[in-house]
Scaffold this motif. Structure first.
Motif, PDB file in Angstrom:
ATOM      1  N   VAL A 127       0.871  -1.171   0.000  1.00 59.68           N
ATOM      2  CA  VAL A 127       0.000   0.000   0.000  1.00 59.68           C
ATOM      3  C   VAL A 127       0.910   1.223   0.000  1.00 59.68           C
ATOM      4  O   VAL A 127       1.639   1.462   0.959  1.00 59.68           O
ATOM      5  CB  VAL A 127      -0.928   0.009   1.241  1.00 59.68           C
ATOM      6  N   VAL A 128       0.885   1.973  -1.104  1.00 60.00           N
ATOM      7  CA  VAL A 128       1.714   3.165  -1.252  1.00 60.00           C
ATOM      8  C   VAL A 128       0.792   4.379  -1.190  1.00 60.00           C
ATOM      9  O   VAL A 128      -0.081   4.546  -2.041  1.00 60.00           O
ATOM     10  CB  VAL A 128       2.470   3.163  -2.597  1.00 60.00           C
ATOM     11  N   THR A 129       0.995   5.199  -0.165  1.00 50.48           N
ATOM     12  CA  THR A 129       0.166   6.386   0.014  1.00 50.48           C
ATOM     13  C   THR A 129       0.987   7.630  -0.308  1.00 50.48           C
ATOM     14  O   THR A 129       1.987   7.899   0.358  1.00 50.48           O
ATOM     15  CB  THR A 129      -0.355   6.478   1.465  1.00 50.48           C
ATOM     16  N   PRO A 130       0.594   8.357  -1.365  1.00 52.97           N
ATOM     17  CA  PRO A 130       1.320   9.593  -1.678  1.00 52.97           C
ATOM     18  C   PRO A 130       0.911  10.734  -0.747  1.00 52.97           C
ATOM     19  O   PRO A 130      -0.138  10.685  -0.105  1.00 52.97           O
ATOM     20  CB  PRO A 130       0.897   9.895  -3.120  1.00 52.97           C
ATOM     21  N   VAL A 131       1.759  11.750  -0.669  1.00 52.67           N
ATOM     22  CA  VAL A 131       1.466  12.943   0.127  1.00 52.67           C
ATOM     23  C   VAL A 131       0.179  13.581  -0.381  1.00 52.67           C
ATOM     24  O   VAL A 131      -0.678  13.980   0.400  1.00 52.67           O
ATOM     25  CB  VAL A 131       2.649  13.933   0.057  1.00 52.67           C
ATOM     26  N   ALA A 132       0.060  13.667  -1.692  1.00 47.68           N
ATOM     27  CA  ALA A 132      -1.151  14.167  -2.347  1.00 47.68           C
ATOM     28  C   ALA A 132      -1.310  13.392  -3.649  1.00 47.68           C
ATOM     29  O   ALA A 132      -0.328  12.921  -4.226  1.00 47.68           O
ATOM     30  CB  ALA A 132      -1.047  15.660  -2.626  1.00 47.68           C
ATOM     31  N   GLU A 133      -2.536  13.266  -4.108  1.00 46.03           N
ATOM     32  CA  GLU A 133      -2.803  12.447  -5.299  1.00 46.03           C
ATOM     33  C   GLU A 133      -2.085  12.963  -6.535  1.00 46.03           C
ATOM     34  O   GLU A 133      -1.689  12.191  -7.402  1.00 46.03           O
ATOM     35  CB  GLU A 133      -4.310  12.386  -5.548  1.00 46.03           C
ATOM     36  N   ASP A 134      -1.860  14.279  -6.627  1.00 43.97           N
ATOM     37  CA  ASP A 134      -1.219  14.833  -7.823  1.00 43.97           C
ATOM     38  C   ASP A 134       0.291  14.598  -7.867  1.00 43.97           C
ATOM     39  O   ASP A 134       0.933  14.918  -8.864  1.00 43.97           O
ATOM     40  CB  ASP A 134      -1.548  16.320  -7.978  1.00 43.97           C
ATOM     41  N   PHE A 135       0.886  14.019  -6.825  1.00 40.81           N
ATOM     42  CA  PHE A 135       2.306  13.668  -6.863  1.00 40.81           C
ATOM     43  C   PHE A 135       2.558  12.468  -7.777  1.00 40.81           C
ATOM     44  O   PHE A 135       3.626  12.322  -8.330  1.00 40.81           O
ATOM     45  CB  PHE A 135       2.838  13.339  -5.461  1.00 40.81           C
ATOM     46  N   ALA A 136       1.574  11.590  -7.902  1.00 45.17           N
ATOM     47  CA  ALA A 136       1.736  10.373  -8.694  1.00 45.17           C
ATOM     48  C   ALA A 136       1.469  10.656 -10.167  1.00 45.17           C
ATOM     49  O   ALA A 136       0.547  11.393 -10.516  1.00 45.17           O
ATOM     50  CB  ALA A 136       0.785   9.301  -8.196  1.00 45.17           C
ATOM     51  N   THR A 137       2.301  10.054 -11.013  1.00 39.03           N
ATOM     52  CA  THR A 137       2.134  10.162 -12.456  1.00 39.03           C
ATOM     53  C   THR A 137       1.840   8.777 -13.006  1.00 39.03           C
ATOM     54  O   THR A 137       2.670   7.867 -12.877  1.00 39.03           O
ATOM     55  CB  THR A 137       3.423  10.714 -13.106  1.00 39.03           C
ATOM     56  N   VAL A 138       0.679   8.620 -13.607  1.00 40.38           N
ATOM     57  CA  VAL A 138       0.303   7.344 -14.219  1.00 40.38           C
ATOM     58  C   VAL A 138       0.866   7.326 -15.628  1.00 40.38           C
ATOM     59  O   VAL A 138       0.648   8.248 -16.413  1.00 40.38           O
ATOM     60  CB  VAL A 138      -1.228   7.157 -14.236  1.00 40.38           C
ATOM     61  N   GLY A 139       1.615   6.261 -15.935  1.00 36.43           N
ATOM     62  CA  GLY A 139       2.265   6.151 -17.235  1.00 36.43           C
ATOM     63  C   GLY A 139       1.330   5.667 -18.326  1.00 36.43           C
ATOM     64  O   GLY A 139       0.211   5.216 -18.081  1.00 36.43           O
ATOM     65  N   ASP A 140       1.823   5.787 -19.552  1.00 35.42           N
ATOM     66  CA  ASP A 140       1.097   5.280 -20.711  1.00 35.42           C
ATOM     67  C   ASP A 140       1.407   3.802 -20.873  1.00 35.42           C
ATOM     68  O   ASP A 140       2.296   3.266 -20.240  1.00 35.42           O
ATOM     69  CB  ASP A 140       1.532   6.034 -21.970  1.00 35.42           C
ATOM     70  N   GLY A 141       0.681   3.180 -21.745  1.00 32.41           N
ATOM     71  CA  GLY A 141       0.939   1.778 -22.016  1.00 32.41           C
ATOM     72  C   GLY A 141      -0.295   0.939 -21.816  1.00 32.41           C
ATOM     73  O   GLY A 141      -1.355   1.426 -21.428  1.00 32.41           O
ATOM     74  N   PRO A 142      -0.139  -0.353 -22.082  1.00 29.98           N
ATOM     75  CA  PRO A 142      -1.291  -1.235 -21.951  1.00 29.98           C
ATOM     76  C   PRO A 142      -1.650  -1.465 -20.490  1.00 29.98           C
ATOM     77  O   PRO A 142      -0.827  -1.287 -19.603  1.00 29.98           O
ATOM     78  CB  PRO A 142      -0.811  -2.536 -22.609  1.00 29.98           C
ATOM     79  N   GLY A 143      -2.855  -1.863 -20.283  1.00 28.93           N
ATOM     80  CA  GLY A 143      -3.289  -2.182 -18.927  1.00 28.93           C
ATOM     81  C   GLY A 143      -4.402  -1.274 -18.457  1.00 28.93           C
ATOM     82  O   GLY A 143      -4.702  -0.238 -19.048  1.00 28.93           O
ATOM     83  N   ARG A 144      -4.998  -1.686 -17.360  1.00 32.33           N
ATOM     84  CA  ARG A 144      -6.066  -0.906 -16.751  1.00 32.33           C
ATOM     85  C   ARG A 144      -5.465   0.136 -15.817  1.00 32.33           C
ATOM     86  O   ARG A 144      -4.277   0.108 -15.515  1.00 32.33           O
ATOM     87  CB  ARG A 144      -7.000  -1.835 -15.981  1.00 32.33           C
ATOM     88  N   ARG A 145      -6.308   1.036 -15.331  1.00 30.95           N
ATOM     89  CA  ARG A 145      -5.847   2.059 -14.387  1.00 30.95           C
ATOM     90  C   ARG A 145      -5.271   1.389 -13.143  1.00 30.95           C
ATOM     91  O   ARG A 145      -5.668   0.273 -12.785  1.00 30.95           O
ATOM     92  CB  ARG A 145      -7.001   2.961 -13.980  1.00 30.95           C
ATOM     93  N   PRO A 146      -4.368   2.056 -12.448  1.00 31.58           N
ATOM     94  CA  PRO A 146      -3.811   1.486 -11.208  1.00 31.58           C
ATOM     95  C   PRO A 146      -4.907   1.242 -10.176  1.00 31.58           C
ATOM     96  O   PRO A 146      -5.924   1.940 -10.153  1.00 31.58           O
ATOM     97  CB  PRO A 146      -2.842   2.567 -10.719  1.00 31.58           C
ATOM     98  N   ARG A 147      -4.674   0.250  -9.323  1.00 36.74           N
ATOM     99  CA  ARG A 147      -5.628  -0.048  -8.246  1.00 36.74           C
ATOM    100  C   ARG A 147      -5.493   1.012  -7.161  1.00 36.74           C
ATOM    101  O   ARG A 147      -4.396   1.281  -6.683  1.00 36.74           O
ATOM    102  CB  ARG A 147      -5.340  -1.423  -7.658  1.00 36.74           C
ATOM    103  N   LEU A 148      -6.611   1.577  -6.768  1.00 34.84           N
ATOM    104  CA  LEU A 148      -6.626   2.628  -5.744  1.00 34.84           C
ATOM    105  C   LEU A 148      -7.474   2.189  -4.566  1.00 34.84           C
ATOM    106  O   LEU A 148      -8.436   1.439  -4.710  1.00 34.84           O
ATOM    107  CB  LEU A 148      -7.217   3.924  -6.310  1.00 34.84           C
ATOM    108  N   ARG A 149      -7.102   2.692  -3.408  1.00 37.27           N
ATOM    109  CA  ARG A 149      -7.904   2.531  -2.194  1.00 37.27           C
ATOM    110  C   ARG A 149      -8.111   3.926  -1.631  1.00 37.27           C
ATOM    111  O   ARG A 149      -7.147   4.651  -1.372  1.00 37.27           O
ATOM    112  CB  ARG A 149      -7.169   1.647  -1.179  1.00 37.27           C
ATOM    113  N   ARG A 150      -9.356   4.287  -1.444  1.00 38.57           N
ATOM    114  CA  ARG A 150      -9.688   5.608  -0.897  1.00 38.57           C
ATOM    115  C   ARG A 150     -10.266   5.427   0.501  1.00 38.57           C
ATOM    116  O   ARG A 150     -11.250   4.725   0.677  1.00 38.57           O
ATOM    117  CB  ARG A 150     -10.690   6.320  -1.797  1.00 38.57           C
ATOM    118  N   ARG A 151      -9.601   6.052   1.475  1.00 39.54           N
ATOM    119  CA  ARG A 151     -10.059   5.992   2.866  1.00 39.54           C
ATOM    120  C   ARG A 151      -9.798   7.320   3.545  1.00 39.54           C
ATOM    121  O   ARG A 151      -8.683   7.832   3.496  1.00 39.54           O
ATOM    122  CB  ARG A 151      -9.284   4.917   3.638  1.00 39.54           C
TER     123      ARG A 151
END
Length: 183
Positions: A127-151
């Motif tokens: 479980v990787v929790t960023p400081v804020a959601e906009d710190f993470a950059t989702v890359g291009d390529g095949p596959g579905r969106r990353p798995r997220l947990r919102r709490r």
């Protein structure tokens, strides 16, 4: 005055964690075999309950099916996920990871709030929790969106690491080694 690359150190200090295909196959094989054996057992019990006992020839067929189907199903699952197995790279530039079948995510070390493991065995997740959601950059390529947990207003990324090599505990130790100390 020193150049920034001289201050930061070597550019190739990446530590890579990955899911070995053989380990994924063996795990899928035993899970599939267990589920298939339960299904066959229930089928035989239902036949016995209604008074239709299987013959010796049918029992041999059940045994053959019990041995062949899990091997074929595990192989098919591995072939479908062949190039999409999960991985994680830890370097001085940050944390790059992708769960099985998901798009990669890049997170700089300054943007990582916490990392933790949950569950156990082959089902262990990072479980990787960023400081804020906009710190993470989702890359291009095949596959579905990353798995997220919102709490509680927090967004965390989930990565399946139970089958990663060298292991979830080593992976967590590497991440804690690289995380900047919080004051």
């Amino acid at each position: 005055m020193a150049h920034i690359d001289q201050v930061l150190g070597p550019a190739d200090d990446t530590v890579t964690f990955f899911q070995p295909r053989a380990m994924v196959y063996v795990t899928m094989l035993w899970v599939t075999a267990a589920v298939w054996a339960v299904c066959l057992g229930l089928h035989i019990l239902v036949r016995l309950a209604i008074g239709d006992a299987p013959s010796a020839g049918e029992l041999v067929t059940y045994l053959e099916v019990a041995l062949v189907v899990p091997v074929v199903v595990a192989a098919a699952i591995l072939l479908l996920a062949w190039r999409r197995l999960g991985w994680l790279h830890s370097s001085m530039h940050g944390l790059d990871f992708a769960a099985t079948g998901r798009k990669p995510v890049h997170l700089p070390w300054a943007g990582v709030a916490t990392v933790a493991l949950r569950r156990w065995g082959p089902f262990t997740e990072l479980v990787v929790t960023p400081v804020a959601e906009d710190f993470a950059t989702v890359g291009d390529g095949p596959g579905r969106r990353p798995r997220l947990r919102r709490r509680a207003g927090e967004v965390s990324y989930l990565v399946d690491v139970g089958l990663m090599s060298p292991g979830p505990e080593v992976l967590l130790a590497e991440l804690h080694r690289r995380l900047p100390a919080k004051v």
